[in-house]
Design a protein around this motif. Structure first.
Motif, PDB file in Angstrom:
ATOM      1  N   ASN A 239      63.595  34.781  45.867  1.00 54.70           N
ATOM      2  CA  ASN A 239      63.572  33.680  44.908  1.00 54.70           C
ATOM      3  C   ASN A 239      64.942  33.043  44.767  1.00 54.70           C
ATOM      4  N   LEU A 240      64.931  31.744  44.502  1.00 57.01           N
ATOM      5  CA  LEU A 240      66.137  30.976  44.188  1.00 57.01           C
ATOM      6  C   LEU A 240      65.953  30.402  42.795  1.00 57.01           C
ATOM      7  N   THR A 241      66.948  30.601  41.918  1.00 56.04           N
ATOM      8  CA  THR A 241      66.852  30.142  40.536  1.00 56.04           C
ATOM      9  C   THR A 241      68.048  29.271  40.185  1.00 56.04           C
TER      10      THR A 241
ATOM     11  N   GLY B 210      69.905  34.184  42.661  1.00 55.50           N
ATOM     12  CA  GLY B 210      68.935  34.632  43.651  1.00 55.50           C
ATOM     13  C   GLY B 210      68.349  35.977  43.285  1.00 55.50           C
ATOM     14  N   ARG B 211      67.209  36.262  43.889  1.00 58.27           N
ATOM     15  CA  ARG B 211      66.500  37.510  43.613  1.00 58.27           C
ATOM     16  C   ARG B 211      65.748  37.929  44.866  1.00 58.27           C
ATOM     17  N   ILE B 212      65.799  39.214  45.192  1.00 55.70           N
ATOM     18  CA  ILE B 212      65.036  39.744  46.321  1.00 55.70           C
ATOM     19  C   ILE B 212      64.359  41.035  45.879  1.00 55.70           C
TER      20      ILE B 212
ATOM     21  N   TYR C 208      66.913  43.370  43.527  1.00 58.91           N
ATOM     22  CA  TYR C 208      68.276  42.937  43.190  1.00 58.91           C
ATOM     23  C   TYR C 208      68.216  41.485  42.730  1.00 58.91           C
ATOM     24  N   GLU C 209      68.911  41.192  41.633  1.00 57.65           N
ATOM     25  CA  GLU C 209      68.939  39.827  41.123  1.00 57.65           C
ATOM     26  C   GLU C 209      70.337  39.490  40.612  1.00 57.65           C
TER      27      GLU C 209
END
Length: 792
Positions: A257-259, A271-273, A292-293
């Motif tokens: 994810n991109l925030t 970012g988040r994975i 991880y975020e």
């Protein structure tokens, strides 16, 4: 020619050669004949479903439907098998088939959307699996699908719960859940039944104890309950972690994810994975996950930096999860679970205080934060559990042992402590053992009985080693028994008793001298003699539910809750020289609830009223003159109601709405006249929430979410255009979220989420009633979350 070639190649003579060719042909044709072909079409209403999963249960035989909704599955399985068809957003369907070698079968399917009637959901309301329709009290269950929908917008579980759970106070969008009460009282937070809350010194940071990506569901039991022990005077939140459902040796899911902010993108990107792996092999199963975020700067509707006291901006979060299961027989399961969670803020800004009187929000300026990063430095949970069914007389056993430790770091208090500035952290360590037997009674009921044992060591020192709250060592043993009967086929009768025996030991200690802003002594430093605090309480619960008529299913319950009243707060602010002189009496809450559920076709409506009383309160009062929090121990009465509606007017359209109202008063004169409203730290403003979920295509889902916080104005203003501590007026605000998910391929899902869709410029409820300059921060402005998930 053929014979010559065969001889040249060293092949046998023609007669043998023809025999070999004949046998090979027979083998090939025989192998083809052994295959069974199953084909068909999968639909929902009149729509052909693409990417639906068709699987033979217990095997790796799986196919997916194409664009035309059709599938063809070839298998060498023979005899009786179970064919399963499933798809996200639809109820799984099963069908028994008899397979014969060489046969061709047709199996067409008509899937139904996930029903709004939650009668088949299993919850932990009785510490054993139970159908929701048999629970005589109000329960909210967040399914895995609901969690995933919310994750497309935010990973902040305090925000997710605020939108989804009637009766839970709104989130402040921070690492701290101060004031996020449930029905006006404290909530006990658990992970698979392991307590995360620290009632001995309630730091109010327990809701953010795990990442939602590793959750199967969340059970929220509302109203005082003693079923899991100390601390649940308002109810409990139980995070249920993932267990593999697929039959294969390995399956997985990767999400990226991109925030960021849409009001001012600069430096806001994060970012988040997330990576999950799961599988089953014979009697063994496993689930492994890592998350991880890293978030960027959080900004308000005007693009300004939010005040960074516990802000989730510029925060690093980690979650590691492992669950291993072994089923030696079909009646036994041994399971080991471990979860580690860490979430700390590393901000490039220092705090600029807000001003409630002028409406100036707290913000930040570039500079290094004082002290260590705030947040959860580390939360460890380890659990070994054992389940055995059908023992002697049909009795079942559930037992587990667990270990939990956490270190939560708070902000720096400047010039408040003797010796200079101070930054505190709560240290908590728990070891527990639980067991419960469940035996059938005359085929009409069950009896559950067992005991909980827990050893809890909690303290709140300063980071530099100075003792602010000394170690409190609690030993708690609680035997319990509960029975449930089904009478006249439709009447559910439940009752139980639990005996709490608690001993809390505190060594001799010395209080810290506390000063005010001008350096004058507020409380002097002196020696306090320690000792033991002992508590014994017998708690009862009883409930009725009548399930005869779906149109009107009433229920009623009485339950009691028990909690030691934040002993650490009383110890650190002690004004006497012996702990036996401090008012540390426990809180005992009586909760009464009356409600009903109404189901008609695809409509479900629930209305619940409640009242809870306690002879001793635990309201936190902030004294602006001393900058200290004191506990008000007067009698309390909290009451309110909740309404929830779910309706599916079309096969691809789901609507839901809820409204919750809670109010509370204290009897300051102990005369039976409840004459003073409880403040905002305890009582949340009325909340209206709703969701519209629409599936224009089987591969596309749109979801619009709403939460409206209404005005609560109960207290008089004092000099300076402000209020007494925790009594600020809450002015209403409205928030909308939007998310869309698109299944691009059978294994790839794209998501887009927008938080605060209309860029509402507002102060969260906590900022308004708290009024403390360092926490008078605005809510987050419009922001985005773009993600891709690949399953395999």
């Amino acid at each position: 020619m053929t014979t010559r070639l065969c001889r040249k190649a060293g092949f046998p003579l023609p007669g043998v050669k023809f025999f070999i060719i004949f046998m090979m042909a027979a083998f090939i044709s025989g192998g083809a004949a052994a295959q069974t072909v199953i084909k068909g079409t999968v639909k929902a209403h009149k729509e052909l479903l693409k990417f639906a999963t068709v699987r033979i249960k217990g095997t790796n035989n799986v196919v997916y439907t194409g664009k035309d909704g059709k599938y063809i599955l070839e298998t060498s399985q023979q005899g009786e098998v179970t064919l399963a068809v499933s798809m996200l957003g639809y109820q799984e369907q099963l069908r028994r088939l008899s397979l014969q070698p060489g046969a061709e079968l047709t199996a067409d399917w008509q899937l139904e959307p996930v029903s709004v009637a939650l009668g088949e959901v299993i919850v932990s309301a009785s510490r054993r699996p139970e159908v929701l329709d048999n629970v005589p009290s109000s329960v909210t269950v967040l399914s895995k699908r609901t969690i995933e929908n919310n994750l497309a917008i935010t990973s902040d579980v305090t925000e997710i719960l605020a939108y989804e759970v009637p009766g839970l106070a709104p989130s402040a969008q921070t690492n701290s859940n101060v004031g996020q009460s449930l029905r006006g009282r404290s909530v006990l937070v658990m992970i698979d039944g392991i307590p995360q809350s620290t009632p001995l010194r309630n730091g109010e940071v327990d809701i953010r104890s795990i990442d939602p990506a590793v959750l199967e569901r969340v059970d929220v039991l509302k109203g005082a309950t003693a079923i899991y022990g100390n601390g649940a005077t308002g109810g409990l939140i139980n995070y249920i972690t993932l267990t593999p459902k697929e039959e294969g040796v390995i399956s997985g899911k990767t999400s990226v994810n991109l925030t960021g902010s849409l009001t001012s993108p600069k430096n806001s990107l994060g970012g988040r994975i997330s990576q999950l792996l799961a599988g089953k092999y014979k009697k063994f199963d496993y689930t492994v996950g890592g998350v991880y975020e890293q978030t960027g700067e959080f900004k308000d509707a005007n693009g300004r930096i939010l005040g960074n006291n516990y802000s989730l901006g510029e925060t690093e979060s980690y979650n590691a999860f492992v669950k291993l299961g072994l089923e030696p027989t079909s009646r036994q399961r041994i399971q080991l679970m471990y979860n580690f969670y860490r979430s700390v803020q590393n901000s490039n800004y220092t705090l600029v205080n807000g001003n409630y009187a002028t409406g100036q929000p707290a913000t930040g300026v570039l500079g290094k934060q004082a002290g260590e990063p705030t947040g959860s430095k580390g939360n460890h949970n380890l659990q070994l559990s054992y389940r055995a069914d059908s023992l002697i007389g049909g009795t079942s056993l559930n037992a587990d042992a667990y270990y939990e430790s956490r270190d939560d770091i708070f902000y720096v208090s400047f010039g408040r402590f003797e010796g200079g500035d101070g930054q505190s952290h709560t240290l908590a360590e728990k070891q527990g053992l639980r067991f419960m037997f469940t035996s059938p009674l005359l085929k009409l009921g069950t009896l559950s009985y067992g005991a909980d044992v827990i050893h809890d060591v909690t303290s709140q020192p300063l980071i530099d080693g100075r003792i602010w709250v000394p170690e409190m060592k609690m030993f708690n043993i609680a035997p319990f028994a509960e029975t449930q009967w089904t009478l006249l086929q439709h009447l559910i009768v439940k009752g139980g008793v639990r005996i709490e025996k608690v001993r809390i030991g505190v060594d001799d200690y010395t209080t810290l001298r506390i000063t005010n802003a001008s350096g004058a002594t507020v409380t002097p430093s002196f020696n306090v003699t320690g000792g033991n605090l002992n508590y014994t309480a017998t708690l009862f619960n009883a409930g009725l539910r009548y399930n005869r008529f779906p149109l009107f299913t009433p229920y009623a319950s009485f339950s009691q809750g028990f909690s030691v009243a934040d002993i650490g707060l009383a110890l650190r602010d002690a004004k006497v020289d012996n702990i036996n002189k401090i008012n540390t009496e426990a809180v005992l809450v009586n909760n009464y609830e009356l409600g009903f559920v109404s189901k008609y076709k695809r409509i479900r409506f629930e209305l619940t009223g409640f009242i809870s009383t306690s002879k001793l309160g635990a309201e936190m009062i902030y004294d602006v003159n001393t900058d200290l929090f004191n506990v008000n121990r007067t009698p309390e009465r909290v009451y309110g109601f909740e309404a929830a509606l779910q309706y599916s007017p079309l096969h691809n359209l789901d609507l839901s709405a809820s409204y919750s109202y809670v109010e509370g008063k204290a009897d300051t004169g102990r005369t039976g006249n409840y004459n003073m409203y409880l403040n905002g730290r305890r009582i949340a403003a009325p909340k209206l929430a709703g969701t519209i979920q629409y599936r224009p295509l089987s591969t596309l889902e749109l979801r619009l979410q709403y939460m409206g916080i209404q005005t609560r104005d109960r207290f008089d203003m004092i000099a300076g255009n402000t209020y007494k501590g925790n009594e600020g007026i809450v002015k209403g605000y409205d928030l909308f979220n939007l998310n869309a998910s698109y299944r691009a391929t059978r294994s790839t899902v794209l998501t887009v989420g927008i938080d605060n869709l209309f860029n509402e410029d507002y102060f969260p409820a906590r900022s308004q009633w708290f009024m403390i300059p360092g926490f008078y921060s605005k809510g987050r402005g419009r922001s985005f979350n773009i993600g891709v998930t690949v399953s395999y």
